[in-house]
Motif scaffolding. Sequence first.
Motif, PDB file in Angstrom:
ATOM      1  N   MET A   1       0.845  -1.185   0.000  1.00  0.00           N
ATOM      2  CA  MET A   1       0.000   0.000   0.000  1.00  0.00           C
ATOM      3  C   MET A   1       0.885   1.241   0.000  1.00  0.00           C
ATOM      4  SD  MET A   1      -3.076   1.030   2.530  1.00  0.00           S
ATOM      5  CE  MET A   1      -2.458   2.168   3.721  1.00  0.00           C
ATOM      6  N   ALA A   2       0.581   2.182  -0.870  1.00  0.00           N
ATOM      7  CA  ALA A   2       1.339   3.424  -0.969  1.00  0.00           C
ATOM      8  C   ALA A   2       0.553   4.577  -0.364  1.00  0.00           C
ATOM      9  CB  ALA A   2       1.644   3.732  -2.433  1.00  0.00           C
ATOM     10  N   ASN A   3       1.279   5.575   0.099  1.00  0.00           N
ATOM     11  CA  ASN A   3       0.665   6.825   0.558  1.00  0.00           C
ATOM     12  C   ASN A   3       0.765   7.819  -0.597  1.00  0.00           C
ATOM     13  OD1 ASN A   3       0.059   6.028   3.215  1.00  0.00           O
ATOM     14  ND2 ASN A   3       2.190   6.311   3.787  1.00  0.00           N
ATOM     15  N   VAL A   4      -0.387   8.252  -1.087  1.00  0.00           N
ATOM     16  CA  VAL A   4      -0.453   9.092  -2.279  1.00  0.00           C
ATOM     17  C   VAL A   4      -0.978  10.475  -1.902  1.00  0.00           C
ATOM     18  CG1 VAL A   4      -1.455   9.319  -4.585  1.00  0.00           C
ATOM     19  CG2 VAL A   4      -0.890   7.044  -3.691  1.00  0.00           C
ATOM     20  N   LEU A   5      -0.334  11.499  -2.452  1.00  0.00           N
ATOM     21  CA  LEU A   5      -0.761  12.881  -2.249  1.00  0.00           C
ATOM     22  C   LEU A   5      -1.128  13.481  -3.597  1.00  0.00           C
ATOM     23  CD1 LEU A   5      -1.087  15.490  -0.589  1.00  0.00           C
ATOM     24  CD2 LEU A   5       1.381  15.862  -0.879  1.00  0.00           C
ATOM     25  N   ILE A   6      -2.315  14.062  -3.663  1.00  0.00           N
ATOM     26  CA  ILE A   6      -2.782  14.747  -4.873  1.00  0.00           C
ATOM     27  C   ILE A   6      -2.845  16.235  -4.553  1.00  0.00           C
ATOM     28  CG2 ILE A   6      -4.661  15.010  -6.534  1.00  0.00           C
ATOM     29  CD1 ILE A   6      -5.533  12.124  -5.633  1.00  0.00           C
ATOM     30  N   ILE A   7      -2.149  17.037  -5.354  1.00  0.00           N
ATOM     31  CA  ILE A   7      -2.195  18.487  -5.188  1.00  0.00           C
ATOM     32  C   ILE A   7      -2.770  19.070  -6.468  1.00  0.00           C
ATOM     33  CG2 ILE A   7      -0.901  20.591  -4.681  1.00  0.00           C
ATOM     34  CD1 ILE A   7       1.306  18.797  -3.476  1.00  0.00           C
ATOM     35  N   ASP A   8      -4.018  19.488  -6.391  1.00  0.00           N
ATOM     36  CA  ASP A   8      -4.720  20.028  -7.560  1.00  0.00           C
ATOM     37  C   ASP A   8      -5.819  20.959  -7.076  1.00  0.00           C
ATOM     38  OD1 ASP A   8      -6.455  20.325  -9.920  1.00  0.00           O
ATOM     39  OD2 ASP A   8      -5.265  18.673 -10.742  1.00  0.00           O
ATOM     40  N   ASP A   9      -5.957  22.099  -7.719  1.00  0.00           N
ATOM     41  CA  ASP A   9      -6.957  23.076  -7.287  1.00  0.00           C
ATOM     42  C   ASP A   9      -8.370  22.743  -7.756  1.00  0.00           C
ATOM     43  OD1 ASP A   9      -5.951  23.633  -9.851  1.00  0.00           O
ATOM     44  OD2 ASP A   9      -6.592  25.718  -9.748  1.00  0.00           O
ATOM     45  N   GLU A  10      -8.516  21.755  -8.623  1.00  0.00           N
ATOM     46  CA  GLU A  10      -9.841  21.349  -9.081  1.00  0.00           C
ATOM     47  C   GLU A  10     -10.358  20.215  -8.193  1.00  0.00           C
ATOM     48  OE1 GLU A  10     -10.461  20.926 -13.287  1.00  0.00           O
ATOM     49  OE2 GLU A  10      -8.610  22.043 -13.676  1.00  0.00           O
TER      50      GLU A  10
ATOM     51  N   ILE B   1      -7.694   5.748  -6.742  1.00  0.00           N
ATOM     52  CA  ILE B   1      -6.511   5.299  -6.000  1.00  0.00           C
ATOM     53  C   ILE B   1      -6.919   4.535  -4.749  1.00  0.00           C
ATOM     54  CG2 ILE B   1      -4.497   6.133  -4.718  1.00  0.00           C
ATOM     55  CD1 ILE B   1      -4.397   8.440  -6.859  1.00  0.00           C
ATOM     56  N   ASP B   2      -7.964   5.001  -4.070  1.00  0.00           N
ATOM     57  CA  ASP B   2      -8.472   4.320  -2.881  1.00  0.00           C
ATOM     58  C   ASP B   2      -8.958   2.912  -3.219  1.00  0.00           C
ATOM     59  OD1 ASP B   2      -9.290   4.423  -0.019  1.00  0.00           O
ATOM     60  OD2 ASP B   2     -11.287   4.194  -0.901  1.00  0.00           O
ATOM     61  N   ARG B   3      -9.626   2.773  -4.336  1.00  0.00           N
ATOM     62  CA  ARG B   3     -10.122   1.456  -4.769  1.00  0.00           C
ATOM     63  C   ARG B   3      -8.977   0.484  -5.023  1.00  0.00           C
ATOM     64  NH1 ARG B   3     -14.529   3.784  -8.888  1.00  0.00           N
ATOM     65  NH2 ARG B   3     -16.075   4.391  -7.343  1.00  0.00           N
ATOM     66  N   MET B   4      -7.817   1.012  -5.354  1.00  0.00           N
ATOM     67  CA  MET B   4      -6.639   0.160  -5.576  1.00  0.00           C
ATOM     68  C   MET B   4      -5.987  -0.246  -4.252  1.00  0.00           C
ATOM     69  SD  MET B   4      -4.717   1.823  -8.809  1.00  0.00           S
ATOM     70  CE  MET B   4      -5.581   3.193  -9.524  1.00  0.00           C
ATOM     71  N   GLY B   5      -6.524   0.292  -3.150  1.00  0.00           N
ATOM     72  CA  GLY B   5      -6.021  -0.091  -1.844  1.00  0.00           C
ATOM     73  C   GLY B   5      -4.960   0.816  -1.252  1.00  0.00           C
ATOM     74  N   HIS B   6      -4.816   2.002  -1.798  1.00  0.00           N
ATOM     75  CA  HIS B   6      -3.807   2.936  -1.313  1.00  0.00           C
ATOM     76  C   HIS B   6      -4.444   4.016  -0.439  1.00  0.00           C
ATOM     77  CE1 HIS B   6      -1.017   1.047  -4.037  1.00  0.00           C
ATOM     78  NE2 HIS B   6      -1.867   1.251  -5.034  1.00  0.00           N
ATOM     79  N   HIS B   7      -3.626   4.607   0.419  1.00  0.00           N
ATOM     80  CA  HIS B   7      -4.067   5.727   1.254  1.00  0.00           C
ATOM     81  C   HIS B   7      -3.892   7.015   0.448  1.00  0.00           C
ATOM     82  CE1 HIS B   7      -4.717   8.238   4.745  1.00  0.00           C
ATOM     83  NE2 HIS B   7      -3.636   8.911   4.404  1.00  0.00           N
ATOM     84  N   VAL B   8      -4.917   7.874   0.442  1.00  0.00           N
ATOM     85  CA  VAL B   8      -4.885   9.096  -0.372  1.00  0.00           C
ATOM     86  C   VAL B   8      -5.176  10.324   0.482  1.00  0.00           C
ATOM     87  CG1 VAL B   8      -5.814  10.260  -2.410  1.00  0.00           C
ATOM     88  CG2 VAL B   8      -5.823   7.775  -2.308  1.00  0.00           C
ATOM     89  N   GLU B   9      -4.381  11.363   0.271  1.00  0.00           N
ATOM     90  CA  GLU B   9      -4.629  12.693   0.831  1.00  0.00           C
ATOM     91  C   GLU B   9      -4.665  13.654  -0.348  1.00  0.00           C
ATOM     92  OE1 GLU B   9      -4.977  13.813   3.997  1.00  0.00           O
ATOM     93  OE2 GLU B   9      -4.678  11.882   4.965  1.00  0.00           O
ATOM     94  N   SER B  10      -5.394  14.747  -0.205  1.00  0.00           N
ATOM     95  CA  SER B  10      -5.406  15.737  -1.278  1.00  0.00           C
ATOM     96  C   SER B  10      -5.370  17.143  -0.703  1.00  0.00           C
ATOM     97  CB  SER B  10      -6.629  15.561  -2.184  1.00  0.00           C
ATOM     98  OG  SER B  10      -7.810  15.796  -1.472  1.00  0.00           O
TER      99      SER B  10
END
Length: 66
Positions: A1-10, A21-30
Amino acid sequence: MANVLIIDDEKQICKLMSRAIDRMGHHVESAQTLTQGLELAQSEDVDIVFLDVQLPDGNGLNYLPA
């Protein structure tokens, strides 16, 4: 499991990517701003960052080395 960060203003882009990304089993922050994103990146163990170029408070390309 990876920790993923999304930085996007939309918000819709963040939502769509977060769900996939969550459905793939990873932890997501934005974050919707560069400042918020950099704070998250420095305070958490992040494996992958999806970084938008045109953000309200700066150009994402300028912060790639950071």
